[in-house]
Write a protein that holds these residues in place. Structure first.
Motif, mmCIF file in Angstrom:
data_model
loop_
_atom_site.group_PDB
_atom_site.id
_atom_site.type_symbol
_atom_site.label_atom_id
_atom_site.label_comp_id
_atom_site.label_asym_id
_atom_site.label_seq_id
_atom_site.Cartn_x
_atom_site.Cartn_y
_atom_site.Cartn_z
ATOM 1 N N LEU A 38 57.432 52.727 36.830
ATOM 2 C CA LEU A 38 56.121 52.511 37.425
ATOM 3 C C LEU A 38 56.017 51.156 38.097
ATOM 4 C CD1 LEU A 38 53.736 54.028 34.730
ATOM 5 C CD2 LEU A 38 54.241 54.946 36.989
ATOM 6 N N VAL A 39 56.591 50.110 37.478
ATOM 7 C CA VAL A 39 56.482 48.763 38.021
ATOM 8 C C VAL A 39 57.369 48.578 39.242
ATOM 9 C CG1 VAL A 39 56.904 46.342 37.521
ATOM 10 C CG2 VAL A 39 55.706 47.747 35.865
ATOM 11 N N ALA A 40 58.575 49.143 39.240
ATOM 12 C CA ALA A 40 59.539 48.914 40.316
ATOM 13 C C ALA A 40 59.101 49.523 41.634
ATOM 14 C CB ALA A 40 60.899 49.478 39.914
ATOM 15 N N GLY A 41 58.465 50.636 41.619
ATOM 16 C CA GLY A 41 58.057 51.295 42.851
ATOM 17 C C GLY A 41 57.788 52.754 42.575
ATOM 18 N N GLN A 59 49.640 51.921 38.405
ATOM 19 C CA GLN A 59 50.503 50.904 38.985
ATOM 20 C C GLN A 59 49.729 49.650 39.351
ATOM 21 O OE1 GLN A 59 52.608 52.903 42.110
ATOM 22 N NE2 GLN A 59 54.177 53.552 40.714
ATOM 23 N N THR A 60 48.507 49.801 39.850
ATOM 24 C CA THR A 60 47.717 48.635 40.207
ATOM 25 C C THR A 60 47.400 47.815 38.969
ATOM 26 O OG1 THR A 60 46.782 49.821 42.079
ATOM 27 C CG2 THR A 60 45.587 47.876 41.338
ATOM 28 N N ALA A 61 47.130 48.481 37.870
ATOM 29 C CA ALA A 61 46.810 47.771 36.639
ATOM 30 C C ALA A 61 47.989 46.925 36.171
ATOM 31 C CB ALA A 61 46.416 48.771 35.550
ATOM 32 N N GLN A 62 49.203 47.368 36.435
ATOM 33 C CA GLN A 62 50.382 46.642 35.968
ATOM 34 C C GLN A 62 50.862 45.616 36.986
ATOM 35 O OE1 GLN A 62 53.504 49.031 34.381
ATOM 36 N NE2 GLN A 62 52.103 50.558 33.615
ATOM 37 N N GLY A 63 50.323 45.607 38.188
ATOM 38 C CA GLY A 63 50.809 44.715 39.236
ATOM 39 C C GLY A 63 51.914 45.417 39.996
ATOM 40 N N THR A 64 51.801 45.448 41.317
ATOM 41 C CA THR A 64 52.751 46.262 42.077
ATOM 42 C C THR A 64 53.670 45.463 42.984
ATOM 43 O OG1 THR A 64 51.133 46.592 43.825
ATOM 44 C CG2 THR A 64 51.174 48.232 42.067
ATOM 45 N N PRO A 106 52.107 50.418 45.324
ATOM 46 C CA PRO A 106 52.671 49.191 45.892
ATOM 47 C C PRO A 106 52.689 49.225 47.422
ATOM 48 C CG PRO A 106 54.140 50.081 44.208
ATOM 49 C CD PRO A 106 53.060 51.084 44.432
ATOM 50 N N CYS A 107 52.923 50.403 47.989
ATOM 51 C CA CYS A 107 52.920 50.547 49.452
ATOM 52 C C CYS A 107 51.549 50.200 50.014
ATOM 53 C CB CYS A 107 53.261 51.985 49.855
ATOM 54 S SG CYS A 107 54.820 52.621 49.243
ATOM 55 N N VAL A 108 50.523 50.791 49.433
ATOM 56 C CA VAL A 108 49.157 50.585 49.907
ATOM 57 C C VAL A 108 48.764 49.120 49.762
ATOM 58 C CG1 VAL A 108 46.739 51.155 49.441
ATOM 59 C CG2 VAL A 108 48.459 52.968 49.490
ATOM 60 N N GLU A 109 49.183 48.488 48.675
ATOM 61 C CA GLU A 109 48.840 47.082 48.441
ATOM 62 C C GLU A 109 49.504 46.165 49.464
ATOM 63 O OE1 GLU A 109 48.894 43.694 44.921
ATOM 64 O OE2 GLU A 109 49.449 45.757 44.440
ATOM 65 N N GLU A 110 50.732 46.478 49.865
ATOM 66 C CA GLU A 110 51.419 45.562 50.775
ATOM 67 C C GLU A 110 51.149 45.840 52.256
ATOM 68 O OE1 GLU A 110 55.694 45.567 50.223
ATOM 69 O OE2 GLU A 110 55.906 47.514 51.169
ATOM 70 N N MET A 111 50.543 46.966 52.606
ATOM 71 C CA MET A 111 50.287 47.267 54.019
ATOM 72 C C MET A 111 49.448 46.192 54.721
ATOM 73 S SD MET A 111 51.905 50.016 55.067
ATOM 74 C CE MET A 111 51.033 50.967 56.304
ATOM 75 N N PRO A 112 48.337 45.707 54.151
ATOM 76 C CA PRO A 112 47.594 44.629 54.828
ATOM 77 C C PRO A 112 48.436 43.353 54.965
ATOM 78 C CG PRO A 112 46.252 45.626 53.103
ATOM 79 C CD PRO A 112 47.647 46.168 52.949
ATOM 80 N N LEU A 113 49.321 43.110 54.006
ATOM 81 C CA LEU A 113 50.197 41.943 54.072
ATOM 82 C C LEU A 113 51.191 42.078 55.218
ATOM 83 C CD1 LEU A 113 50.875 41.609 50.231
ATOM 84 C CD2 LEU A 113 49.200 40.347 51.597
ATOM 85 N N ASP A 167 55.101 40.501 48.413
ATOM 86 C CA ASP A 167 54.072 39.708 49.074
ATOM 87 C C ASP A 167 54.612 39.182 50.399
ATOM 88 O OD1 ASP A 167 52.133 38.007 49.961
ATOM 89 O OD2 ASP A 167 52.084 36.746 48.157
ATOM 90 N N TRP A 168 54.325 39.913 51.472
ATOM 91 C CA TRP A 168 54.844 39.555 52.794
ATOM 92 C C TRP A 168 54.083 38.396 53.420
ATOM 93 C CZ3 TRP A 168 59.495 40.849 53.920
ATOM 94 C CH2 TRP A 168 60.057 41.979 53.288
ATOM 95 N N GLN A 169 53.123 37.808 52.719
ATOM 96 C CA GLN A 169 52.450 36.598 53.189
ATOM 97 C C GLN A 169 52.940 35.367 52.432
ATOM 98 O OE1 GLN A 169 49.897 36.128 55.764
ATOM 99 N NE2 GLN A 169 51.029 37.968 56.309
ATOM 100 N N SER A 170 53.900 35.541 51.535
ATOM 101 C CA SER A 170 54.405 34.418 50.744
ATOM 102 C C SER A 170 55.292 33.510 51.590
ATOM 103 C CB SER A 170 55.194 34.929 49.533
ATOM 104 O OG SER A 170 56.401 35.551 49.964
#
Length: 198
Positions: A23-26, A42-47, A95-102, A182-185
């Motif tokens: 779940l955490v890896a992807g 997945q969001t609860a665990q950090g993606t 994780p995909c949805v979370e990183e799309m805005p980034l 995190d593509w903004q890091s």
């Protein structure tokens, strides 16, 4: 009366750890039965747990034909000339949805110096992707579809989403990230700068 023995604690603990790691890896490439439920877990665990991997550096970008919802085609082999960040994602993958805005922000930050291509692996294609893009209102990302999941196979991946590969201007792999990132890091921007400068 006899009762069947309960599974040992170590066996149950091992199963729980393996499931948590998945779940955490992807996300696996197959759409889950209940995407909303999986996204919440997945969001609860950090993606955003992906890490930069250079083990395939030097490989050429595969030639795969992508299409947009209007059937306009994009051949990945024709993308050389500027660095490309190629992202495989799906609407049901947290994780995909979370990183799309980034990724959209990264594309805006670099403008014409970097091409960010997001290729949906959704089995339902435009039916899922178009509403997602309409709701997200991205400034730079375009809704490319990989209807046959050909990129995942060509990249030699194990079907985990998101998978993102950075190529230099000559179409040679610099590095990849499997899992959300995190593509903004500062680390991400240093990696992109390397591809642009190299």
């Amino acid at each position: 009366m006899e009762f069947a023995p309960l599974p040992s604690l170590s066996l149950r603990l091992s199963f729980t750890l393996v499931l948590s790691a998945c779940l955490v890896a992807g996300c696996s490439r197959e759409e889950p039965a209940d995407p909303q439920e999986q996204a919440g877990e997945q969001t609860a665990q950090g993606t955003l747990t992906g890490e930069i991997d250079r083990s395939r550096a030097g490989e050429l970008m595969p030639a795969v034909a992508l299409v947009d919802p209007d059937d306009k085609q994009l051949n990945t082999a024709a993308l050389s000339g500027k660095p490309v960040l190629l992202n495989l994602w799906a609407t049901w993958c947290a994780p995909c949805v979370e990183e799309m805005p980034l990724l959209d922000g990264l594309a805006a930050d670099y403008g014409d110096k970097l091409r960010v291509v997001v290729a949906s692996q959704d089995l339902s294609g435009a039916e899922k992707v178009v509403p997602f893009f309409e709701k997200a209102n991205f400034a730079r990302l375009e809704p490319w579809l990989d209807r046959e999941n050909a990129l995942s196979t060509a990249l030699g991946g194990d079907g985990v989403l998101p998978t993102t590969v950075l190529y230099d201007a000559s179409g040679v792999e610099v590095a990849r990230v499997v899992g959300g990132y995190d593509w903004q890091s500062a680390e991400a921007k240093a990696l992109v700068d390397e591809a642009i400068g190299g």
